[in-house]
Design a protein around this motif. Structure first.
Motif, short mmCIF file in Angstrom:
data_model
loop_
_atom_site.label_atom_id
_atom_site.label_comp_id
_atom_site.label_asym_id
_atom_site.label_seq_id
_atom_site.Cartn_x
_atom_site.Cartn_y
_atom_site.Cartn_z
N ALA A 1 0.83 -1.20 0.00
CA ALA A 1 0.00 0.00 0.00
C ALA A 1 0.87 1.26 0.00
O ALA A 1 0.56 2.24 -0.67
CB ALA A 1 -0.92 -0.01 1.22
N ALA A 2 1.98 1.22 0.75
CA ALA A 2 2.88 2.38 0.80
C ALA A 2 3.49 2.65 -0.58
O ALA A 2 3.72 3.81 -0.94
CB ALA A 2 3.98 2.14 1.83
N ASP A 3 3.78 1.60 -1.34
CA ASP A 3 4.33 1.78 -2.68
C ASP A 3 3.32 2.46 -3.59
O ASP A 3 3.66 3.38 -4.36
CB ASP A 3 4.73 0.43 -3.29
N TYR A 4 2.09 2.01 -3.51
CA TYR A 4 1.03 2.59 -4.35
C TYR A 4 0.81 4.06 -4.00
O TYR A 4 0.76 4.92 -4.88
CB TYR A 4 -0.26 1.79 -4.15
N VAL A 5 0.70 4.34 -2.70
CA VAL A 5 0.46 5.71 -2.26
C VAL A 5 1.62 6.63 -2.64
O VAL A 5 1.41 7.74 -3.15
CB VAL A 5 0.23 5.75 -0.73
N SER A 6 2.85 6.18 -2.43
CA SER A 6 4.01 7.02 -2.74
C SER A 6 4.10 7.30 -4.24
O SER A 6 4.45 8.41 -4.65
CB SER A 6 5.29 6.37 -2.24
N ALA A 7 3.79 6.31 -5.08
CA ALA A 7 3.86 6.51 -6.53
C ALA A 7 2.79 7.50 -7.00
O ALA A 7 3.07 8.41 -7.79
CB ALA A 7 3.69 5.17 -7.25
N LYS A 8 1.57 7.33 -6.51
CA LYS A 8 0.48 8.24 -6.91
C LYS A 8 0.73 9.65 -6.39
O LYS A 8 0.50 10.65 -7.08
CB LYS A 8 -0.86 7.71 -6.38
N PHE A 9 1.23 9.74 -5.15
CA PHE A 9 1.50 11.05 -4.56
C PHE A 9 2.62 11.75 -5.32
O PHE A 9 2.52 12.95 -5.62
CB PHE A 9 1.87 10.88 -3.09
N ALA A 10 3.67 11.02 -5.65
CA ALA A 10 4.78 11.62 -6.40
C ALA A 10 4.32 12.10 -7.77
O ALA A 10 4.74 13.16 -8.24
CB ALA A 10 5.93 10.61 -6.54
N ALA A 11 3.45 11.33 -8.42
CA ALA A 11 2.95 11.72 -9.74
C ALA A 11 2.11 12.99 -9.63
O ALA A 11 2.23 13.90 -10.46
CB ALA A 11 2.13 10.59 -10.34
N MET A 12 1.27 13.06 -8.61
CA MET A 12 0.41 14.23 -8.43
C MET A 12 1.23 15.47 -8.09
O MET A 12 0.99 16.56 -8.63
CB MET A 12 -0.61 13.95 -7.31
N VAL A 13 2.21 15.31 -7.21
CA VAL A 13 3.08 16.43 -6.85
C VAL A 13 3.84 16.92 -8.07
O VAL A 13 3.94 18.14 -8.31
CB VAL A 13 4.06 16.01 -5.73
N SER A 14 4.37 16.01 -8.86
CA SER A 14 5.12 16.40 -10.05
C SER A 14 4.24 17.15 -11.04
O SER A 14 4.66 18.15 -11.64
CB SER A 14 5.71 15.16 -10.73
N ALA A 15 3.00 16.68 -11.22
CA ALA A 15 2.08 17.33 -12.16
C ALA A 15 1.78 18.77 -11.74
O ALA A 15 1.80 19.69 -12.56
CB ALA A 15 0.80 16.52 -12.28
N ILE A 16 1.51 18.97 -10.43
CA ILE A 16 1.19 20.32 -9.96
C ILE A 16 2.42 21.21 -9.98
O ILE A 16 2.36 22.39 -10.33
CB ILE A 16 0.57 20.26 -8.55
#
Length: 285
Positions: A120-135
């Protein structure tokens, strides 16, 4: 007479290639999430909104750079840029965050993800990193355009360029804080529903409904309450951090500037912890 089971060999070959592991899965989720944020690899309809927002922000940056080159005056600093574009960032987050997480809930793909060695931590970190990068790209690229306009028209030569770079880097850092805050809140809200429309409405509500609270607290006769009022909304909280960092936001924070920085970090951390707990619960089902 009992029937015996028979295994038929129909020619499938075993996979003998490299097994890349969890990090490769995280990387794939991150790249896919970042591409999805801007509609890359998807239909033209999915590209309209993110690139429209990106185009508007680039246009603002070009106008600011043009005014700077013609008049020599800065009408919008790097620290102030994110605040001026705040409503565009809210709507960008409201559209992109559901794309990253609500679609997986609706399509039922999470059990497939978590059936592999993906945590779950891998999924959350990947999605969070993608969202942060996009913004952050949404903010950082226009700021770089502003920097180029100022650097190529400075009258102080190399010294002027380095001075401008000294202003840009804190602006990029402040934009990263905006990206962390909006990504954490947006993904958390979107993670509770598989319906993108509900998720988008919830994200907009979190940012806009909390704003009137600031007005109520600011109208109280207490000076302390007035100076702490901006803590009650994510946008004004970030404006308070920007004021503390030296921006011109016309906020009266008194001695509470560090409190704004501490709350911003704590709010991001709490959102991420709740998001992680949410997906650990999903993974255990």
């Amino acid at each position: 007479m009992s029937e015996a089971g028979v295994i038929h060999d129909i020619g499938y070959q075993r996979y003998d290639g490299p097994r890349l592991g969890r990090f490769a899965m995280q990387q794939a989720l991150y790249v896919h999430g970042l591409r999805a944020a801007y509609g890359l690899g998807r239909s033209a309809k999915a590209k309209i909104f993110p690139w429209l927002v990106f185009g508007i922000m680039l246009l603002v940056a070009v106008i600011v750079a043009a005014i700077r080159s013609l008049t020599g005056e800065s009408v919008l600093s790097y620290l102030e840029f994110a605040g001026q574009m705040s409503f565009l960032i809210i709507f960008f987050t409201a559209i992109v965050a559901p794309q990253l997480v609500s679609r997986d809930l609706r399509a039922g793909t999470l059990p497939l993800y978590f059936s592999r060695p993906l945590r779950a931590a891998d999924y959350v970190s990947a999605k969070f990193a993608a969202m942060v990068s996009a913004i952050w790209l949404l903010l950082g690229v226009p700021q770089f355009i502003m920097f180029l306009g100022a650097a190529f028209t400075t009258k102080d030569g190399v010294k002027g360029v380095f001075n401008e770079l000294g202003d840009l880097l804190p602006g990029w850092g402040y934009s990263l804080l905006w990206a962390l805050m909006f990504a954490a809140i947006g993904l958390l809200v979107a993670s509770f529903t598989g319906k993108q429309a509900f998720a988008a409405g919830g994200i907009v509500a979190v940012f806009l409904v909390t704003t009137p609270i600031v007005g109520v607290l600011s109208s109280l006769p207490s000076t302390t309450a007035n100076q702490l009022a901006f803590l009650s909304s994510p946008m004004t909280l970030l404006a308070g951090v920007g004021q503390w960092m030296g921006g011109r936001f016309d906020l009266e924070l008194g001695r509470f500037g560090p409190i704004y920085g501490i709350e911003a970090v704590c709010l991001i951390a709490v959102c991420l912890l709740i998001l992680l707990a949410r997906y650990r619960k999903v993974a255990s089902l």
